[in-house]
Write a protein that holds these residues in place. Structure first.
Motif, PDB file in Angstrom:
ATOM      1  N   ARG A  91      31.265  16.109  12.417  1.00 35.16           N
ATOM      2  CA  ARG A  91      32.490  15.891  13.206  1.00 35.16           C
ATOM      3  C   ARG A  91      32.408  16.614  14.546  1.00 35.16           C
ATOM      4  NH1 ARG A  91      37.784  18.552  13.116  1.00 35.16           N
ATOM      5  NH2 ARG A  91      39.356  17.092  13.926  1.00 35.16           N
ATOM      6  N   LEU A  92      31.922  17.854  14.563  1.00 35.71           N
ATOM      7  CA  LEU A  92      31.756  18.585  15.815  1.00 35.71           C
ATOM      8  C   LEU A  92      30.868  17.795  16.776  1.00 35.71           C
ATOM      9  CD1 LEU A  92      31.208  22.367  14.905  1.00 35.71           C
ATOM     10  CD2 LEU A  92      32.873  21.465  16.535  1.00 35.71           C
ATOM     11  N   ARG A  93      29.730  17.335  16.263  1.00 34.85           N
ATOM     12  CA  ARG A  93      28.790  16.608  17.112  1.00 34.85           C
ATOM     13  C   ARG A  93      29.391  15.290  17.598  1.00 34.85           C
ATOM     14  NH1 ARG A  93      24.789  16.358  13.758  1.00 34.85           N
ATOM     15  NH2 ARG A  93      24.909  14.183  13.107  1.00 34.85           N
ATOM     16  N   ARG A  94      30.055  14.595  16.695  1.00 35.03           N
ATOM     17  CA  ARG A  94      30.620  13.292  17.067  1.00 35.03           C
ATOM     18  C   ARG A  94      31.679  13.432  18.150  1.00 35.03           C
ATOM     19  NH1 ARG A  94      35.103  11.052  15.184  1.00 35.03           N
ATOM     20  NH2 ARG A  94      35.176  12.486  13.404  1.00 35.03           N
ATOM     21  N   ILE A  95      32.538  14.433  18.034  1.00 33.83           N
ATOM     22  CA  ILE A  95      33.602  14.601  19.020  1.00 33.83           C
ATOM     23  C   ILE A  95      33.044  15.080  20.354  1.00 33.83           C
ATOM     24  CG2 ILE A  95      35.669  15.944  19.573  1.00 33.83           C
ATOM     25  CD1 ILE A  95      36.438  15.802  16.643  1.00 33.83           C
ATOM     26  N   ALA A  96      32.054  15.980  20.318  1.00 30.38           N
ATOM     27  CA  ALA A  96      31.424  16.427  21.566  1.00 30.38           C
ATOM     28  C   ALA A  96      30.809  15.235  22.299  1.00 30.38           C
ATOM     29  CB  ALA A  96      30.368  17.489  21.268  1.00 30.38           C
ATOM     30  N   PRO A 101      43.463  12.815  24.102  1.00 30.43           N
ATOM     31  CA  PRO A 101      43.061  11.932  25.209  1.00 30.43           C
ATOM     32  C   PRO A 101      43.352  10.460  24.931  1.00 30.43           C
ATOM     33  CG  PRO A 101      41.338  13.535  24.739  1.00 30.43           C
ATOM     34  CD  PRO A 101      42.351  13.668  23.650  1.00 30.43           C
ATOM     35  N   GLU A 102      43.183  10.049  23.672  1.00 31.90           N
ATOM     36  CA  GLU A 102      43.451   8.650  23.329  1.00 31.90           C
ATOM     37  C   GLU A 102      44.924   8.307  23.517  1.00 31.90           C
ATOM     38  OE1 GLU A 102      39.885  10.106  21.093  1.00 31.90           O
ATOM     39  OE2 GLU A 102      41.923  10.844  21.449  1.00 31.90           O
ATOM     40  N   ARG A 151      31.741  12.123  22.030  1.00 33.03           N
ATOM     41  CA  ARG A 151      32.818  11.252  22.505  1.00 33.03           C
ATOM     42  C   ARG A 151      33.349  11.724  23.856  1.00 33.03           C
ATOM     43  NH1 ARG A 151      37.533  11.092  18.569  1.00 33.03           N
ATOM     44  NH2 ARG A 151      38.396  12.774  19.831  1.00 33.03           N
ATOM     45  N   TYR A 152      33.507  13.043  24.023  1.00 30.44           N
ATOM     46  CA  TYR A 152      33.939  13.558  25.322  1.00 30.44           C
ATOM     47  C   TYR A 152      32.926  13.157  26.407  1.00 30.44           C
ATOM     48  CZ  TYR A 152      37.091  16.672  22.658  1.00 30.44           C
ATOM     49  OH  TYR A 152      38.056  17.188  21.813  1.00 30.44           O
ATOM     50  N   ALA A 153      31.642  13.313  26.102  1.00 32.89           N
ATOM     51  CA  ALA A 153      30.599  12.994  27.074  1.00 32.89           C
ATOM     52  C   ALA A 153      30.615  11.518  27.447  1.00 32.89           C
ATOM     53  CB  ALA A 153      29.232  13.397  26.519  1.00 32.89           C
ATOM     54  N   VAL A 154      30.795  10.665  26.446  1.00 29.62           N
ATOM     55  CA  VAL A 154      30.819   9.221  26.691  1.00 29.62           C
ATOM     56  C   VAL A 154      31.935   8.853  27.664  1.00 29.62           C
ATOM     57  CG1 VAL A 154      31.315   6.991  25.609  1.00 29.62           C
ATOM     58  CG2 VAL A 154      29.691   8.572  24.544  1.00 29.62           C
ATOM     59  N   HIS A 155      33.047   9.585  27.613  1.00 27.22           N
ATOM     60  CA  HIS A 155      34.174   9.307  28.505  1.00 27.22           C
ATOM     61  C   HIS A 155      34.057  10.026  29.845  1.00 27.22           C
ATOM     62  CE1 HIS A 155      36.919   6.791  26.135  1.00 27.22           C
ATOM     63  NE2 HIS A 155      36.394   7.384  25.083  1.00 27.22           N
ATOM     64  N   GLY A 156      32.896  10.608  30.120  1.00 28.48           N
ATOM     65  CA  GLY A 156      32.662  11.196  31.434  1.00 28.48           C
ATOM     66  C   GLY A 156      33.094  12.642  31.575  1.00 28.48           C
ATOM     67  N   TRP A 157      33.409  13.303  30.468  1.00 28.15           N
ATOM     68  CA  TRP A 157      33.762  14.721  30.521  1.00 28.15           C
ATOM     69  C   TRP A 157      32.516  15.546  30.207  1.00 28.15           C
ATOM     70  CZ3 TRP A 157      39.020  15.301  27.460  1.00 28.15           C
ATOM     71  CH2 TRP A 157      40.016  14.564  28.136  1.00 28.15           C
ATOM     72  N   THR A 215      26.931  15.024  30.548  1.00 27.36           N
ATOM     73  CA  THR A 215      27.641  13.864  29.993  1.00 27.36           C
ATOM     74  C   THR A 215      26.657  12.920  29.297  1.00 27.36           C
ATOM     75  OG1 THR A 215      27.428  12.672  32.097  1.00 27.36           O
ATOM     76  CG2 THR A 215      29.468  13.920  31.738  1.00 27.36           C
ATOM     77  N   ASP A 216      25.418  13.359  29.121  1.00 23.11           N
ATOM     78  CA  ASP A 216      24.410  12.546  28.445  1.00 23.11           C
ATOM     79  C   ASP A 216      24.624  12.647  26.936  1.00 23.11           C
ATOM     80  OD1 ASP A 216      22.210  11.272  27.441  1.00 23.11           O
ATOM     81  OD2 ASP A 216      20.742  12.669  28.255  1.00 23.11           O
ATOM     82  N   PRO A 217      25.047  11.568  26.278  1.00 23.01           N
ATOM     83  CA  PRO A 217      25.342  11.634  24.844  1.00 23.01           C
ATOM     84  C   PRO A 217      24.176  12.143  24.003  1.00 23.01           C
ATOM     85  CG  PRO A 217      26.165   9.585  25.771  1.00 23.01           C
ATOM     86  CD  PRO A 217      25.327  10.231  26.832  1.00 23.01           C
ATOM     87  N   ALA A 218      22.952  11.731  24.347  1.00 22.83           N
ATOM     88  CA  ALA A 218      21.792  12.157  23.562  1.00 22.83           C
ATOM     89  C   ALA A 218      21.571  13.660  23.685  1.00 22.83           C
ATOM     90  CB  ALA A 218      20.542  11.394  24.019  1.00 22.83           C
ATOM     91  N   ARG A 219      21.696  14.164  24.901  1.00 26.36           N
ATOM     92  CA  ARG A 219      21.511  15.602  25.098  1.00 26.36           C
ATOM     93  C   ARG A 219      22.602  16.396  24.390  1.00 26.36           C
ATOM     94  NH1 ARG A 219      21.203  18.907  30.872  1.00 26.36           N
ATOM     95  NH2 ARG A 219      20.386  20.842  29.999  1.00 26.36           N
ATOM     96  N   VAL A 220      23.837  15.938  24.511  1.00 26.36           N
ATOM     97  CA  VAL A 220      24.958  16.623  23.866  1.00 26.36           C
ATOM     98  C   VAL A 220      24.764  16.629  22.349  1.00 26.36           C
ATOM     99  CG1 VAL A 220      27.437  16.499  23.409  1.00 26.36           C
ATOM    100  CG2 VAL A 220      26.583  16.181  25.744  1.00 26.36           C
TER     101      VAL A 220
END
Length: 223
Positions: free
Chosen positions: A19-24, A179-180, A26-32, A70-75
Motif C-alpha cells: 500500500r505504501l508503494r502503491r500510494i507513493a 486529492p481524488e 500514485r502521487y508520482a503518476v499525478h505529477g507530484w 515523478t518517475d513511477p518506476a524509480r519511486v
C-alpha cells in the motif's frame, strides 16, 4: 548502517508495504514529486545515513531535493525494500499552508460557501499532532498580514510535508480532503489566505500591516 537499525524499524505486513508503494507511485503518476522518508523505528526515525543526528521525520536521501521524482518506476524502487515514509516536496507542484486544527476546521467549513465555489476546494493533509496542511497552487508568498503571524506556516521551495499513509510516532497522517475528492485540483493560495485572515480576525488576532483596499491581491486565473 541499515544492518544496524533494521531490527528496530517498524514491521509492516506485506499488504501495508504494498500500500505504501502503491500510494507513493500514485502521487508520482499525478505529477507530484515524491521522496522517501526515514523509516519509523519505535519513537524515532532512521534513514540509514551514518551519523545522521535527526530523530524526527526527515528525508532518507541526503540530496532529497534533487533526488525527488515523478518517475513511477524509480519511486516504486524506493519502497520495495524499506517501509519509508512518503514525503512530498513543496514549492513545485504545490505550496502548503499549515495551520492549527482549530483554524483548519474553520477553513474547511468555509470552503462550501466560498464565493469561488469549487475553486476554493483542494487536498488537505492532517497530521496526528493536529496540524492541518492545505495544498495550494505554488509560487504565491504570504500576504503581508500573515508574514509574521505564527498561526500559519507556508511551505514552499526547500520544504516538504509527510503524506498519507506515512506513520508518525503519534499515529498515521491522513487526508481530510483526499486529492481524488478535489479531482487533483489546487486552489489559489490567496483564496485560502483571504479566508484565513478573516478567521484569525474573527478570533481577535491582530494582524499587521494591513493592505489598502486597492492593494489586495486577487486570485490568479486557473490554468
Amino acid at each position: 548502517m541499515w544492518g544496524n537499525v533494521g531490527p528496530r524499524v517498524a514491521q509492516l505486513s506485506p499488504i501495508e508495504r504494498v500500500r505504501l508503494r502503491r500510494i507513493a507511485v500514485r502521487y508520482a503518476v499525478h505529477g507530484w514529486e515524491v521522496t522517501p522518508g526515514a523509516c519509523l523505528a519505535r519513537s524515532r526515525f532512521v534513514c540509514g545515513r551514518a551519523g545522521c543526528p535527526t530523530v524526527g521525520c526527515h528525508p532518507a536521501l541526503e540530496n532529497w531535493e534533487r533526488g525527488a521524482s515523478t518517475d513511477p518506476a524509480r519511486v516504486a524502487t524506493w519502497w520495495r525494500s524499506r517501509p519509508h515514509g512518503v514525503l512530498l516536496p513543496t514549492g513545485r507542484a504545490f505550496d502548503v499552508l499549515e495551520v492549527s486544527a482549530h483554524l483548519g476546521r474553520r477553513l474547511l467549513d468555509a470552503v462550501p460557501g466560498h464565493p469561488a465555489g469549487p475553486g476554493a476546494r483542494g487536498p488537505v493533509v492532517v497530521t496526528p499532532t493536529g496540524r492541518w496542511m492545505f495544498l495550494v497552487r505554488p509560487g504565491d508568498p504570504l500576504r503581508p498580514e500573515l508574514e509574521h503571524c505564527f498561526h500559519v506556516v507556508r511551505h514552499g521551495t526547500g520544504s516538504w510535508i509527510p503524506a498519507p499513509p506515512t506513520r508518525l510516532p503519534e499515529g498515521p497522517v491522513r487526508w481530510a480532503v483526499a486529492p481524488e475528492q478535489a479531482r487533483w485540483q489546487l486552489p489559489d493560495s490567496y483564496l485560502l489566505q483571504n479566508t484565513l485572515i478573516g478567521a484569525l480576525r474573527a478570533d481577535g488576532v491582530t494582524l499587521t500591516p494591513e493592505l489598502l483596499p486597492g492593494q489586495l491581491p486577487l486570485p490568479r486565473r486557473g490554468h
